[in-house]
Design a protein around this motif. Structure first.
Motif, PDB file in Angstrom:
ATOM      1  N   MET A  88       0.845  -1.194   0.000  1.00  0.00           N
ATOM      2  CA  MET A  88       0.000   0.000   0.000  1.00  0.00           C
ATOM      3  C   MET A  88       0.880   1.244   0.000  1.00  0.00           C
ATOM      4  SD  MET A  88      -3.124  -0.932   2.641  1.00  0.00           S
ATOM      5  CE  MET A  88      -2.093  -0.798   4.085  1.00  0.00           C
ATOM      6  N   ILE A 119     -13.933  -2.193  -0.846  1.00  0.00           N
ATOM      7  CA  ILE A 119     -13.178  -1.049  -0.305  1.00  0.00           C
ATOM      8  C   ILE A 119     -11.884  -0.932  -1.091  1.00  0.00           C
ATOM      9  CG2 ILE A 119     -12.095  -0.055   1.745  1.00  0.00           C
ATOM     10  CD1 ILE A 119     -13.959  -1.786   3.435  1.00  0.00           C
ATOM     11  N   MET A 174     -11.467   0.158   9.214  1.00  0.00           N
ATOM     12  CA  MET A 174     -12.580   0.087   8.260  1.00  0.00           C
ATOM     13  C   MET A 174     -13.853  -0.378   8.973  1.00  0.00           C
ATOM     14  SD  MET A 174     -11.059   1.113   5.548  1.00  0.00           S
ATOM     15  CE  MET A 174      -9.850   1.971   6.578  1.00  0.00           C
ATOM     16  N   CYS A 205     -13.125   9.541   9.188  1.00  0.00           N
ATOM     17  CA  CYS A 205     -14.041   9.054   8.161  1.00  0.00           C
ATOM     18  C   CYS A 205     -15.142  10.087   7.969  1.00  0.00           C
ATOM     19  CB  CYS A 205     -14.607   7.674   8.492  1.00  0.00           C
ATOM     20  SG  CYS A 205     -15.701   7.626   9.927  1.00  0.00           S
ATOM     21  N   TYR A 226      -2.889   6.746   4.443  1.00  0.00           N
ATOM     22  CA  TYR A 226      -3.586   5.883   3.499  1.00  0.00           C
ATOM     23  C   TYR A 226      -5.017   6.394   3.370  1.00  0.00           C
ATOM     24  CZ  TYR A 226       0.327   2.684   4.315  1.00  0.00           C
ATOM     25  OH  TYR A 226       1.574   2.132   4.413  1.00  0.00           O
ATOM     26  N   PHE A 238      -8.821   5.479   1.890  1.00  0.00           N
ATOM     27  CA  PHE A 238      -9.676   4.384   1.436  1.00  0.00           C
ATOM     28  C   PHE A 238     -11.074   4.922   1.126  1.00  0.00           C
ATOM     29  CE2 PHE A 238      -6.570   2.719   4.429  1.00  0.00           C
ATOM     30  CZ  PHE A 238      -6.028   1.642   3.754  1.00  0.00           C
ATOM     31  N   GLN A 239     -11.766   4.217   0.252  1.00  0.00           N
ATOM     32  CA  GLN A 239     -13.147   4.584  -0.056  1.00  0.00           C
ATOM     33  C   GLN A 239     -14.003   3.339  -0.186  1.00  0.00           C
ATOM     34  OE1 GLN A 239     -14.096   6.604  -3.856  1.00  0.00           O
ATOM     35  NE2 GLN A 239     -15.270   8.053  -2.621  1.00  0.00           N
ATOM     36  N   ILE A 289      -8.680  -3.412  -1.832  1.00  0.00           N
ATOM     37  CA  ILE A 289      -7.954  -3.837  -0.647  1.00  0.00           C
ATOM     38  C   ILE A 289      -8.794  -4.790   0.206  1.00  0.00           C
ATOM     39  CG2 ILE A 289      -6.872  -3.074   1.502  1.00  0.00           C
ATOM     40  CD1 ILE A 289      -5.224  -2.353  -0.866  1.00  0.00           C
ATOM     41  N   LYS A 332      -7.319   3.367  -8.235  1.00  0.00           N
ATOM     42  CA  LYS A 332      -8.096   2.697  -7.210  1.00  0.00           C
ATOM     43  C   LYS A 332      -7.635   1.246  -7.110  1.00  0.00           C
ATOM     44  CE  LYS A 332     -12.391   5.377  -7.637  1.00  0.00           C
ATOM     45  NZ  LYS A 332     -13.863   5.275  -7.852  1.00  0.00           N
ATOM     46  N   GLN A 345      -8.255   1.411  -2.088  1.00  0.00           N
ATOM     47  CA  GLN A 345      -7.313   2.442  -1.655  1.00  0.00           C
ATOM     48  C   GLN A 345      -7.146   3.440  -2.793  1.00  0.00           C
ATOM     49  OE1 GLN A 345      -3.304   1.206  -0.874  1.00  0.00           O
ATOM     50  NE2 GLN A 345      -2.651   3.270  -0.323  1.00  0.00           N
TER      51      GLN A 345
END
Length: 430
Positions: free
Chosen positions: A1, A184, A403, A373, A170, A172-173, A195, A192, A186
């Motif tokens: 990552m 999800i 997450m 978040c 890092y 994430f979405q 992960i 994109k 990164q």
């Protein structure tokens, strides 16, 4: 990552003095400050941050502790570019400003209270901010304001330390809303990278989405009645690319309306347990954190999310409050863990672990940003965006637990929606 570049701009070691003036009210020079002072710390494009400024009793006193942080700003590449680019109403680069005031803003018994500005420290944003290296931009005493003492000596002086530190993160979405069991990814620029995957589930009674419209004729009335009064059985599991579950969150205390009202109240919050696999026992989970959530009523309702780390000890006495955030029920907002901000709000020090594994050990190290978040308000389509400090991640599994926490925060916005009375035989929503 691969992380994205961020820098942390910190302002700390604050102190205020008037050379030759005793701060207890006696004069050896000009005047003494009659009330506590506060400062507003400003940086263009960021919310103003306010903090108190302690008095230094005499010029000979040791400078304030260099490790105390009064304010922090976190800047990514786009923020730096905007600060270094003169705008329509700005001829120069932006400045960091620390404006010091005596007195309090507001009113007392209907009479306006006028605060007085002591002075302002300014530091221009420069190219060195974007080099990605630690740098002390200022450290020491500086005169502020234009007033002079009666004997001709300088007026008020401010002590501060302004420092830059690289703080890579890092990002994430969640590709869909949490209840749709999204993938999800990164984010790294326009790239994109998958992960994790997120799997949402709920108990049989909860198979009816409490936020959707439906006809009661298709659902057992007893199930509807239970769902109308409580939201429980929600579970989220985070899986790695191999399909193994590496973190989870599940409701341990149902979200139910408190006595005399139709919402989840502070007196009886709903709660999630955030867990990770137990390395010593196969197919077993190890508690890591607890998230509580409830609704704060007002002109504009908010959802309060309170997160504790759970101690590994059998007594559980080492549980620590790491974050308590109000999020707008209508517009959404940001949940975060930042030990600098929490330390300023809490009566006792808050540790900042190196990784999510160290969260269990509660080991105190250098503080700062841990995670954030961003969530949407009630009834809005939410694709979670999560940022995580690189220094807290030693492996992929470390990221997974955050997450699960982010997913629990997102679902808490829905779980805290007001409960509505059911009208049998009609379409309705909660």
């Amino acid at each position: 990552m691969d992380p994205q570049a961020f820098i942390r701009l910190s302002v700390g070691s604050l102190g205020l003095r008037t050379p030759g003036t005793a701060l207890n009210g006696t004069k050896s020079g000009s005047h003494a400050f009659s009330s506590p002072c506060v400062c507003e710390i400003r940086l263009r494009g960021f919310p103003v941050q306010t903090t108190s400024v302690p008095f230094v009793s005499s010029p000979e006193t040791t400078p304030p502790d260099a490790n105390t942080i009064a304010s922090s700003f976190y800047l990514e590449e786009s923020d730096l570019k905007a600060l270094l680019t003169p705008g329509c109403f700005y001829t120069n680069h932006a400045c960091l400003e620390v404006a010091v005031f005596t007195g309090h803003k507001g009113t007392h018994c209907g009479v306006a209270i006028k605060r007085q500005q002591v002075g302002t420290f300014r530091l221009e944003v420069g190219p060195e901010w974007g080099k990605g290296k630690p740098a002390v931009l200022f450290n020491g005493w500086t005169g502020i304001g234009k007033n002079k003492q009666e004997n001709g000596k300088p007026g008020a002086e401010l002590h501060l330390r302004v420092k830059l530190d690289p703080d890579p993160r890092y990002v994430f979405q969640f590709e869909e809303k949490t209840k749709l069991s999204p993938q999800i990814v990164q984010l790294q620029g326009n790239i994109k990278q998958p992960i994790f995957s997120c799997k949402f589930s709920q108990d049989r009674v909860q198979q009816v989405d409490p936020l959707s419209n439906f006809s009661s004729s298709f659902v057992d009335s007893s199930d509807i009645e239970i769902e109308r009064r409580e939201r429980k059985g929600w579970k989220v599991k985070i899986h790695d690319l191999s399909g193994s579950a590496v973190a989870a969150a599940f409701i341990t205390t149902p979200f139910v309306p408190s006595t005399g009202c139709d919402w989840v109240d502070r007196s009886n919050p709903g709660a999630w347990l955030i867990v990770r696999p137990d390395p010593c026992m196969r197919e077993s989970w190890q508690p890591w954190g607890k998230l509580e959530a409830w609704r704060e009523r007002g002109i504009r309702d908010s959802i309060c999310c309170r997160f504790h780390l759970l101690s590994d000890g059998p007594e559980g006495g080492g549980d620590l409050l790491m974050s308590e955030i109000l999020i707008s029920a209508e517009k959404g907002g940001e949940f975060y863990i930042d030990t600098d901000k929490q330390v300023r709000a809490a009566a006792s020090p808050v540790p900042s672990p190196r990784s999510s594994g160290d969260f269990s050990a509660l080991s105190p190290v250098v503080g700062g940003f841990v995670m954030s978040c961003r969530v949407q308000g009630e009834g809005k389509y939410s694709k979670l965006l999560v940022q995580l400090a690189m220094r807290h991640v030693t492996c992929v599994e470390d990221a997974a637990i955050f997450m699960a926490l982010a997913a629990a925060v997102d679902l808490s916005i829905e779980a805290c929606r007001p409960f509505r009375r059911l009208r049998r035989g009609t379409r309705h929503s909660w």
